[in-house]
Scaffold this active site. Structure first.
Site, mmCIF file in Angstrom:
data_model
loop_
_atom_site.group_PDB
_atom_site.id
_atom_site.type_symbol
_atom_site.label_atom_id
_atom_site.label_comp_id
_atom_site.label_asym_id
_atom_site.label_seq_id
_atom_site.Cartn_x
_atom_site.Cartn_y
_atom_site.Cartn_z
ATOM 1 C CG MET A 60 -1.456 -7.735 -6.509
ATOM 2 S SD MET A 60 -0.665 -6.969 -7.931
ATOM 3 C CE MET A 60 0.205 -8.374 -8.578
ATOM 4 N NE ARG A 61 -9.431 -11.155 -6.954
ATOM 5 C CZ ARG A 61 -9.611 -12.474 -6.947
ATOM 6 N NH1 ARG A 61 -8.673 -13.253 -6.459
ATOM 7 N NH2 ARG A 61 -10.710 -13.003 -7.424
ATOM 8 C CB ILE A 62 -7.953 -10.992 -13.418
ATOM 9 C CG1 ILE A 62 -6.453 -11.152 -13.670
ATOM 10 C CG2 ILE A 62 -8.737 -10.955 -14.716
ATOM 11 C CD1 ILE A 62 -6.056 -12.457 -14.287
ATOM 12 C CG ASP A 75 -1.222 -3.990 -16.686
ATOM 13 O OD1 ASP A 75 -1.875 -3.439 -15.790
ATOM 14 O OD2 ASP A 75 -0.485 -4.972 -16.484
ATOM 15 N NE ARG A 115 -10.289 -14.557 -12.274
ATOM 16 C CZ ARG A 115 -9.275 -14.298 -11.463
ATOM 17 N NH1 ARG A 115 -9.329 -13.293 -10.615
ATOM 18 N NH2 ARG A 115 -8.190 -15.028 -11.511
ATOM 19 C CG ASN A 133 -3.483 -0.257 -12.108
ATOM 20 O OD1 ASN A 133 -3.327 -0.399 -10.887
ATOM 21 N ND2 ASN A 133 -2.830 -0.999 -12.994
ATOM 22 C CB SER A 164 2.136 3.929 -17.199
ATOM 23 O OG SER A 164 3.273 3.724 -18.000
ATOM 24 C CG HIS A 189 1.806 -1.487 -15.225
ATOM 25 N ND1 HIS A 189 1.488 -2.743 -14.739
ATOM 26 C CD2 HIS A 189 2.763 -1.680 -16.164
ATOM 27 C CE1 HIS A 189 2.216 -3.651 -15.366
ATOM 28 N NE2 HIS A 189 3.000 -3.035 -16.233
ATOM 29 N N GLY A 213 0.772 -1.231 0.000
ATOM 30 C CA GLY A 213 0.000 0.000 0.000
ATOM 31 C C GLY A 213 0.804 1.282 0.000
ATOM 32 C CB SER A 214 4.306 2.204 -0.745
ATOM 33 O OG SER A 214 4.520 1.826 -2.083
ATOM 34 C CG ASN A 215 2.048 3.472 -5.696
ATOM 35 O OD1 ASN A 215 2.476 4.512 -6.162
ATOM 36 N ND2 ASN A 215 2.637 2.303 -5.887
HETATM 37 C C1 GRF Z 1 3.575 -0.931 -7.429
HETATM 38 O O1 GRF Z 1 4.812 -1.128 -8.021
HETATM 39 C C2 GRF Z 1 2.519 -0.665 -8.470
HETATM 40 O O2 GRF Z 1 3.008 0.012 -9.584
HETATM 41 C C3 GRF Z 1 2.100 -2.057 -8.858
HETATM 42 O O3 GRF Z 1 2.146 -2.805 -7.686
HETATM 43 C C4 GRF Z 1 3.052 -2.207 -6.761
HETATM 44 C C5 GRF Z 1 2.266 -1.920 -5.535
HETATM 45 O O4 GRF Z 1 3.060 -1.403 -4.501
HETATM 46 N N1 GRF Z 1 0.792 -2.014 -9.493
HETATM 47 P P1 GRF Z 1 2.352 -0.705 -3.259
HETATM 48 O O5 GRF Z 1 1.376 -1.735 -2.673
HETATM 49 O O6 GRF Z 1 1.652 0.516 -3.740
HETATM 50 O O7 GRF Z 1 3.453 -0.411 -2.299
#
Ligand code: GRF
Length: 192
Positions: free
Chosen positions: A92-94, A147, A67, A109, A138, A111, A14-16
């Site tokens: 991380m889910r389709i 993506d 799903r 999103n 991106s 990526h 969850g850093s983003n």
């Molecule tokens: C990041 O590299 C993001 O680009 C990718 O998954 C990673 C998630 O990292 N989609 P975080 O959970 O946000 O730390």
């Protein structure tokens, strides 16, 4: 200025998400993070969100047989939050159309590659194996094809001699944390 209600979807660290939450603490930010939702009860990012008093919610994918039924449960929660936008941040889910269609044009999103290069996973390994000189990240709209939705913003990161997937991913991540809040603000400002 109208602040847009944004929900963030995570699966792990969850850093983003944390970067989005911290940027949205500025009252001038056009996005307000109103909930953080995870498909994993043990996602580390949930703790950070709670520490910032952001409501959290878990829809555990393991409790759903398909799903579609997971996506329906997640969509029901997201709809209940009156969101303007959804930001996926390491989710991380389709996704199936059950979730994609109601949020078309409203879900973004991040990526870790310069799309359309290196869709999918292991982007840093693949970039290094190809010997590219420039890599990056991106932000894009989420569409049915993984993506592949329209790109909103990108940041380049030089590949340095001796880079490993770990060192490269760390430098890309620094850029992700700057790019995502900017891109979210751009999208929020664009909404009519
Ligand atoms: C990041 O590299 C993001 O680009 C990718 O998954 C990673 C998630 O990292 N989609 P975080 O959970 O946000 O730390």
């Amino acid at each position: 200025m109208k602040r847009r209600r944004v929900g963030v979807l995570i699966s792990g660290r969850g850093s983003n998400m944390a970067a989005l939450v911290d940027a949205a603490r500025d009252p001038a930010c056009p996005a307000e993070i109103v909930c953080v939702v995870s498909n994993r009860p043990d996602a580390a990012g949930l703790e950070f969100a709670r520490s910032r008093n952001i409501p959290t919610h878990v829809v555990d994918h393991k409790r759903y047989a398909s799903r579609e039924s997971f996506d329906a449960a997640l969509n029901a929660y997201l709809q209940s939050q009156n969101l303007d936008l959804i930001a996926c941040a390491g989710f991380m889910r389709i996704m199936t159309p059950v979730l994609l269609e109601p949020w078309a044009g409203k879900m973004i999103n991040i990526h870790p590659s310069l799309l359309p290069l290196y869709k999918g996973t292991h982007t840093h390994e693949r970039a290094l194996a190809d010997g590219v000189k420039v890599h990056g990240c991106s932000v894009h709209y989420v569409t049915a094809e993984l993506d592949s939705g329209p790109v909103i913003a990108q940041a380049e990161v030089p590949v340095l001699p001796g880079d490993t997937p770990e060192t490269l991913s760390q430098r890309v991540l620094v850029e992700e944390h700057k790019l995502y809040p900017k891109a979210l603000a751009m999208v929020a400002n664009r909404l009519t």
